[in-house]
Design a protein around this motif. Sequence first.
Motif, short mmCIF file in Angstrom:
data_model
loop_
_atom_site.label_atom_id
_atom_site.label_comp_id
_atom_site.label_asym_id
_atom_site.label_seq_id
_atom_site.Cartn_x
_atom_site.Cartn_y
_atom_site.Cartn_z
N LEU A 124 86.34 75.05 -93.14
CA LEU A 124 86.33 73.96 -92.17
C LEU A 124 86.17 72.66 -92.95
N ALA A 125 87.21 71.86 -92.95
CA ALA A 125 87.22 70.63 -93.74
C ALA A 125 87.10 69.42 -92.82
N GLY A 126 86.57 68.34 -93.36
CA GLY A 126 86.50 67.11 -92.57
C GLY A 126 85.39 66.20 -93.06
N ILE A 127 85.34 65.00 -92.49
CA ILE A 127 84.32 64.03 -92.88
C ILE A 127 82.96 64.54 -92.42
N SER A 128 81.91 64.00 -93.00
CA SER A 128 80.56 64.44 -92.69
C SER A 128 80.21 64.10 -91.24
N GLY A 129 79.52 65.05 -90.59
CA GLY A 129 79.03 64.79 -89.24
C GLY A 129 79.96 65.19 -88.12
N THR A 130 81.02 65.92 -88.41
CA THR A 130 81.97 66.29 -87.36
C THR A 130 81.64 67.64 -86.71
N GLY A 131 80.56 68.28 -87.14
CA GLY A 131 80.14 69.52 -86.48
C GLY A 131 80.70 70.78 -87.10
N THR A 345 92.43 77.42 -93.42
CA THR A 345 91.80 76.10 -93.45
C THR A 345 92.02 75.38 -92.12
N ILE A 346 90.95 74.84 -91.58
CA ILE A 346 91.05 74.05 -90.35
C ILE A 346 90.39 72.70 -90.61
N GLU A 347 91.12 71.63 -90.31
CA GLU A 347 90.61 70.28 -90.52
C GLU A 347 89.89 69.80 -89.26
N MET A 348 88.67 69.32 -89.44
CA MET A 348 87.88 68.77 -88.33
C MET A 348 87.53 67.32 -88.67
N ASN A 349 88.18 66.40 -87.99
CA ASN A 349 87.90 64.98 -88.24
C ASN A 349 87.45 64.27 -86.98
N GLY A 350 86.60 64.96 -86.23
CA GLY A 350 86.05 64.33 -85.04
C GLY A 350 87.06 64.25 -83.92
N GLY A 351 86.87 63.35 -83.02
CA GLY A 351 87.74 63.20 -81.86
C GLY A 351 87.13 62.17 -80.94
N ASN A 352 87.25 62.39 -79.66
CA ASN A 352 86.67 61.49 -78.68
C ASN A 352 85.15 61.59 -78.75
N LEU A 353 84.48 60.52 -79.13
CA LEU A 353 83.03 60.55 -79.33
C LEU A 353 82.28 60.89 -78.05
N ARG A 354 82.87 60.59 -76.90
CA ARG A 354 82.19 60.90 -75.63
C ARG A 354 82.02 62.40 -75.42
N ASN A 355 82.84 63.18 -76.11
CA ASN A 355 82.74 64.63 -75.95
C ASN A 355 81.47 65.22 -76.56
N MET A 356 80.74 64.40 -77.32
CA MET A 356 79.50 64.90 -77.92
C MET A 356 78.45 65.20 -76.85
N PHE A 357 78.42 64.39 -75.79
CA PHE A 357 77.38 64.54 -74.78
C PHE A 357 77.54 65.86 -74.05
N GLY A 358 76.43 66.57 -73.89
CA GLY A 358 76.46 67.87 -73.24
C GLY A 358 76.70 69.02 -74.19
#
Length: 545
Positions: A124-131, A345-358
């Motif tokens: 799982l690749a991506g910037i830090s903090g993407t879960g 390999t799966i790239e995770m670079n975040g997305g819609n920040l509102r989706n974090m809630f819940g």
Amino acid sequence: MDTKSEYNKEFFVKELVSLFTDSNIAITAAGGIFTFKYGHYIVDKYTPTELMEAAHNADSRVKARYAAELNAAFLMFKYFKKHPDEFVLGKQQTEPRKYTINCTHRPSTSPYLTAIRTKPFLLLAGISGTGKSRIVREFAFKSCPKCLQDKAGTTPGNYCMIEVKPNWHDSTELLGYYSRLGKAGYQFTKFVKFLVKAKMFPNVPFFVCLDEMNLAPVEQYFAEILSILETRKHPKNPETGEVDMSLVKTEPIIDAQYFRELSPMPLAKNAHTGELFSSKLTDRDIYLKLFDIDTESDINEEVGSRTELTTEGLTLPDNVVIIGTVNMDDTTHQFSRKVIDRAMTIEMNGGNLRNMFGGSRDLDYLPEEEQQHWQHAFTRHYVTADEVLEAHPDVAEELMEELPAQLEAINKALKGTPFEVSYRVLNELTIMVGVMLDEGKTPEEAIAQSVNHILLMKILPRMEGDAEMFALSREYKNKMGVSHDNRLEWLKELAPNLNEPSLDTASDDAGAEEPADKEHPQTAKEKIEEMIDRLNNQEFTRFWP
């Protein structure tokens, strides 16, 4: 037949054989058709395993492993009976309801699950903090049975976090080592103990999260596991000589002699032959000893009484999924093509920040029925391409023609570079197509989506270089009849055109308007376009952010 008394097990077995051998019905669809047709009579009377084993005995074309699909249908049927208002079954409704059970009852829609069903090793690749590490915990929470749940609800018993250190340059930190200091013996690591634990619960998926996996050179400390992964195969049943499709075995990671030494008298020998006495330790005994516990009543008696650890050694259990989280910056090491070639390999670079809630609710244990559904969702059926062809004989010829042709076209675009692909990628592409066919997709959909995933997960991560690396010579362009200026533009043309529908609603209203901020997974075409833009702006490009 209108009454329950007119049905019997023999009747149901005949119906199963008929559905699961019908070449026009996908395996997943067959399980659903059978369950929703006879659910009122069978769901509380028979288990999926019992029915599928009987069907297999009646007709060997029906595989006992199809019980996973039947079980998923059973669970869906039970949920439907309790919550019929949450399903949209037709177009009569003017206001389609939200599909409230989401991925719990549609796990096949996730690229993560598609990758895991293809191979049990993900990056799982991506910037830090993407879960990246969080999603591994989510999978463990969703599939963790009650017997492995902790009281605090913080760490599922089927989850293991391994924090990779920068000074790892061999496998001893991961696999352990033999020490002659003090009380001589093998030093078992947290990772090895976790694999032994996974053997005790073979029907539960176990997740290893290698956090910050490339802080150390992966090729050095992970070499043995990379090699072991390529030895996976369905073993033969020693009694019948037939291949057992319900099991997957590998070569041993830890030699059997180190487990025999856990016996109270590991060095006792026969005075006449000089051979070591049998330790009599069962796999359950070794598990209890390694974890320093007195008893464990939730281990299946047949599983616990095995002696594989002292006779064969520790192999990689098929219910273990290894997932490495990856950051690409100045503090980490690059991945070699050897590693990328063996991983999904799966790239995770975040997305819609509102989706974090819940999202905190995703780290909760589920009711038993939903746990079981997720446990089956991670099951892998195939190890080789030939097994896919055998399971789908109606499209076997099409797959044997189309899949090599797709990769050959990609290799033409990559000719003369170190990025060309070969048999391993073709094998895993075929397995992924088989996974999607099992989900009920048409061959055209399965091939297009699988090629898209393989480009994103295996081919593009191998690629990096400057403008010269990706340039096409005039002679080669004329020979191949293409007009593209570089290989990435050619590759973009070859990538499938996907227009995937929304995956979290069950609306039949095709004209329904989607929210403006609706997220869609990045396609291979979009990723290649991103790499082309980077090449044009920086004279260098790569897959990694």
